[in-house]
Design an enzyme around this catalytic site. Structure first.
Site, PDB file in Angstrom:
ATOM      1  N   ASP A  82       1.188  -2.264   1.607  1.00 40.89           N
ATOM      2  CA  ASP A  82      -0.249  -3.475   1.082  1.00 40.89           C
ATOM      3  C   ASP A  82      -0.460  -3.974   2.318  1.00 40.89           C
ATOM      4  O   ASP A  82       0.701  -4.872   3.188  1.00 40.89           O
ATOM      5  CB  ASP A  82       1.189  -4.789  -0.291  1.00 40.89           C
ATOM      6  CG  ASP A  82      -0.175  -5.202  -1.476  1.00 40.89           C
ATOM      7  OD1 ASP A  82      -1.704  -4.737  -1.597  1.00 40.89           O
ATOM      8  OD2 ASP A  82      -0.056  -6.083  -2.226  1.00 40.89           O
ATOM      9  N   HIS A 122      -7.802  -1.045   6.319  1.00 40.37           N
ATOM     10  CA  HIS A 122      -7.283   0.774   5.522  1.00 40.37           C
ATOM     11  C   HIS A 122      -7.720   0.948   6.356  1.00 40.37           C
ATOM     12  O   HIS A 122      -6.688   1.858   7.113  1.00 40.37           O
ATOM     13  CB  HIS A 122      -8.268   1.200   4.212  1.00 40.37           C
ATOM     14  CG  HIS A 122      -7.799  -0.070   2.736  1.00 40.37           C
ATOM     15  ND1 HIS A 122      -7.020  -0.028   2.399  1.00 40.37           N
ATOM     16  CD2 HIS A 122      -8.964  -0.084   2.245  1.00 40.37           C
ATOM     17  CE1 HIS A 122      -7.266  -1.142   0.966  1.00 40.37           C
ATOM     18  NE2 HIS A 122      -8.539  -0.641   1.192  1.00 40.37           N
ATOM     19  N   LEU A 148      10.952  16.502   7.959  1.00 45.42           N
ATOM     20  CA  LEU A 148      10.635  15.522   7.230  1.00 45.42           C
ATOM     21  C   LEU A 148       9.579  15.818   6.087  1.00 45.42           C
ATOM     22  O   LEU A 148       8.687  16.669   5.926  1.00 45.42           O
ATOM     23  CB  LEU A 148      10.495  14.108   8.297  1.00 45.42           C
ATOM     24  CG  LEU A 148       9.192  13.087   7.272  1.00 45.42           C
ATOM     25  CD1 LEU A 148      10.281  12.204   6.974  1.00 45.42           C
ATOM     26  CD2 LEU A 148       8.553  12.467   8.457  1.00 45.42           C
TER      27      LEU A 148
END
Ligand code: FPP
Length: 233
Positions: free
Chosen positions: A12, A29, A123
């Site tokens: 955020d 973004h 991962l």
């Protein structure tokens, strides 16, 4: 430091980061995407086994159209620029959420990423896209109901394990820690079922400024927590 097995992140603060610089939200973004790149790499270095990030919620469709399309364009750019390295690093990409309704070029990028990395064993990097925790729980409830209707199980057989099979995170351990950047103390419909015993670490740092060093600090804080899972020590 105890390295958590599963780290989930609410990325955020992109909008506020951009606003403070007099930039458009989409530029925030874009900076967020760059931060994400480094955090994925650092997760691998640290030995985190599962990294899950909240990229787009079921509620984010309410944002202006150019912001929504901007985020999906970034997803395509991210996949195009990173997929090779992710694959070389044995990272397996997963998507959580109903991505059947996202723009077509993004869907294609997602398909490529999933197909190219599906056999990787390192991962597990999950991107929550058009994801909502409540929608996910409803989906799992419907899947369990279907199993009952088909006679596969009885109502009394629905336990946490069977229920979890209907979640997007099927097969993954619950997040040990949920990190939220941008300073707000809420979960915003993220991993509603899975977060029951997750530690929450909130940092005021905006997501584009969340560096590997900030990440280390957040994990240090997690490491100092006393996890009892409802028991006593
Ligand atoms: C929340 O910040 C962030 C988002 C809704 C989008 C997250 C997207 C990225 C980090 C980049 C895209 C990368 C991929 C792989 C899809 P906010 O806009 O709510 O910030 P604010 O609270 O300051 O307004």
């Amino acid at each position: 430091m105890t390295v958590p097995q599963h780290v989930a992140i609410i990325m955020d603060g992109n909008g506020r980061w951009a606003k403070e610089r007099g930039m458009a939200r989409v530029q925030g973004h874009n900076a967020g995407m760059k931060a994400l790149r480094e955090i994925v790499k650092h997760s691998d270095v640290l030995g985190v086994k599962y990294l899950t990030v909240y990229a787009f919620s079921t509620e984010n469709w309410k944002r202006p159209e150019d912001e929504v399309s901007g985020i999906f364009k970034l997803l395509v750019r991210y996949v195009k620029s990173e997929i090779r390295e992710l694959d070389e690093n044995n990272v397996r990409v997963r998507i959580l959420g109903d991505w059947s309704v996202i723009p077509e070029d993004s869907r294609k990028a997602v398909q490529t990423a999933l197909a190219r990395t599906e056999d990787n064993t390192g991962l597990v990097f999950s991107i929550a896209l058009n994801y909502g925790g409540r929608a996910e729980i409803l989906r799992a409830a419907r899947a369990a109901a279907e199993k009952v209707l088909s006679g596969e199980i009885g109502v009394g057989d629905i336990d946490e394990s069977i229920f979890s099979e209907g979640l997007y995170t099927y097969g993954m351990p619950d997040p040990d820690v949920i990190i939220r950047t941008g300073g707000e103390y809420r979960l915003s419909n993220f991993l509603t079922w899975q977060s029951a015993y997750s530690e929450l670490v909130v940092t005021p740092v905006y997501w584009p400024d969340f560096t590997p060093e900030e990440y280390d600090r957040a994990l240090e804080e997690f490491s100092s927590r006393d996890r009892r899972f409802g028991g006593i020590k």
